[in-house]
Design a protein around this motif. Structure first.
Motif, PDB file in Angstrom:
ATOM      1  N   GLY A  13       0.800  -1.226   0.000  1.00 28.75           N
ATOM      2  CA  GLY A  13       0.000   0.000   0.000  1.00 28.75           C
ATOM      3  C   GLY A  13       0.831   1.274   0.000  1.00 28.75           C
ATOM      4  N   ASN A  14       2.078   1.179  -0.447  1.00 32.11           N
ATOM      5  CA  ASN A  14       2.972   2.341  -0.437  1.00 32.11           C
ATOM      6  C   ASN A  14       2.410   3.526  -1.222  1.00 32.11           C
ATOM      7  OD1 ASN A  14       4.979   0.891   0.996  1.00 32.11           O
ATOM      8  ND2 ASN A  14       5.804   0.073  -0.905  1.00 32.11           N
ATOM      9  N   THR A  15       2.005   3.277  -2.446  1.00 36.54           N
ATOM     10  CA  THR A  15       1.507   4.348  -3.307  1.00 36.54           C
ATOM     11  C   THR A  15       0.213   4.929  -2.749  1.00 36.54           C
ATOM     12  OG1 THR A  15       2.553   3.268  -5.201  1.00 36.54           O
ATOM     13  CG2 THR A  15       0.865   4.914  -5.683  1.00 36.54           C
ATOM     14  N   LYS A  16      -0.642   4.106  -2.229  1.00 34.47           N
ATOM     15  CA  LYS A  16      -1.922   4.576  -1.682  1.00 34.47           C
ATOM     16  C   LYS A  16      -1.711   5.514  -0.498  1.00 34.47           C
ATOM     17  CE  LYS A  16      -6.567   4.076  -1.592  1.00 34.47           C
ATOM     18  NZ  LYS A  16      -7.025   4.857  -0.492  1.00 34.47           N
ATOM     19  N   LYS A  17      -0.654   5.302   0.282  1.00 29.27           N
ATOM     20  CA  LYS A  17      -0.351   6.222   1.396  1.00 29.27           C
ATOM     21  C   LYS A  17      -0.150   7.641   0.884  1.00 29.27           C
ATOM     22  CE  LYS A  17       1.854   2.646   4.162  1.00 29.27           C
ATOM     23  NZ  LYS A  17       3.137   2.093   4.621  1.00 29.27           N
ATOM     24  N   LEU A  18       0.563   7.781  -0.214  1.00 27.13           N
ATOM     25  CA  LEU A  18       0.784   9.104  -0.799  1.00 27.13           C
ATOM     26  C   LEU A  18      -0.526   9.710  -1.284  1.00 27.13           C
ATOM     27  CD1 LEU A  18       3.945   8.344  -2.990  1.00 27.13           C
ATOM     28  CD2 LEU A  18       3.894   9.165  -0.630  1.00 27.13           C
ATOM     29  N   LEU A  19      -1.329   8.900  -1.951  1.00 24.68           N
ATOM     30  CA  LEU A  19      -2.582   9.394  -2.523  1.00 24.68           C
ATOM     31  C   LEU A  19      -3.584   9.769  -1.444  1.00 24.68           C
ATOM     32  CD1 LEU A  19      -2.962   6.904  -5.494  1.00 24.68           C
ATOM     33  CD2 LEU A  19      -1.687   9.060  -5.371  1.00 24.68           C
ATOM     34  N   ALA A  21      -2.903  10.960   1.466  1.00 20.95           N
ATOM     35  CA  ALA A  21      -2.469  12.253   2.005  1.00 20.95           C
ATOM     36  C   ALA A  21      -2.858  13.389   1.062  1.00 20.95           C
ATOM     37  CB  ALA A  21      -0.967  12.244   2.253  1.00 20.95           C
ATOM     38  N   ILE A  22      -2.675  13.181  -0.230  1.00 23.13           N
ATOM     39  CA  ILE A  22      -3.059  14.196  -1.214  1.00 23.13           C
ATOM     40  C   ILE A  22      -4.568  14.433  -1.157  1.00 23.13           C
ATOM     41  CG2 ILE A  22      -3.290  14.612  -3.706  1.00 23.13           C
ATOM     42  CD1 ILE A  22      -0.495  13.211  -3.969  1.00 23.13           C
ATOM     43  N   ALA A  23      -5.338  13.366  -1.042  1.00 20.18           N
ATOM     44  CA  ALA A  23      -6.799  13.482  -1.018  1.00 20.18           C
ATOM     45  C   ALA A  23      -7.304  14.204   0.227  1.00 20.18           C
ATOM     46  CB  ALA A  23      -7.432  12.100  -1.126  1.00 20.18           C
ATOM     47  N   THR A  24      -6.519  14.247   1.299  1.00 16.11           N
ATOM     48  CA  THR A  24      -6.964  14.972   2.502  1.00 16.11           C
ATOM     49  C   THR A  24      -6.773  16.473   2.366  1.00 16.11           C
ATOM     50  OG1 THR A  24      -4.841  14.771   3.649  1.00 16.11           O
ATOM     51  CG2 THR A  24      -6.469  13.020   4.035  1.00 16.11           C
TER      52      THR A  24
END
Length: 147
Positions: A13-19, A21-24
């Motif tokens: 889930g590495n990439t999803k962690k970045l996304l 954060a961006i979505a917040t």
């Protein structure tokens, strides 16, 4: 600016962690290619493609999605996580979006925890990545390109 990010984030889930954060910090539509093989992107001004790196490129599912669903003449960007950082990981996705006359506005890549192949034997590499600094940099990158 109305934004969508098309992504594939498997193993850790590495990439999803970045996304996430961006979505917040902004109203971004996240499109998981494991749940959507087709999605109309015509209403979006800015479209991101995000993936972990598999065999030195973006996930095949993301590449196929871009080929089938990216409208012509859109602004696009790339986000990726990887065990070992090289500068050619976006070559395949760049070729796909260039064929759609896209305007590539940037890319962000950072280390991600990786247990693929021989790395599994040693317990993986890049443990704890992406970390808070990586995530903050991804948010900064997004804010810069979405202005």
């Amino acid at each position: 600016m109305k934004t969508a990010i098309v992504y594939y984030s498997r193993h850790h889930g590495n990439t999803k962690k970045l996304l996430d954060a961006i979505a917040t910090v902004d109203n971004v539509t996240l499109i998981d290619v494991t749940k959507h093989s087709a999605y109309s992107l015509s209403e979006f001004d800015l479209i991101g493609f995000a993936s972990g790196i598999y065999y030195q490129k973006f996930s095949k599912k993301v590449l196929d999605f871009a080929k089938s669903n990216l409208p012509f003449n859109k602004k696009v960007f790339f986000i990726y996580t990887c065990g070992i950082k090289f500068h050619f990981y976006t070559k395949a996705i760049r070729a796909v979006v260039s064929g759609k006359n896209a305007d590539i506005v940037g890319e962000y890549g950072c280390p991600g925890f990786d247990t693929f192949g021989p790395f599994k034997i040693v317990g993986g590499i890049r443990k704890g990545r992406p970390n808070e600094k990586d995530i903050a940099r991804a948010v900064q990158f997004f804010r810069r390109i979405s202005k």
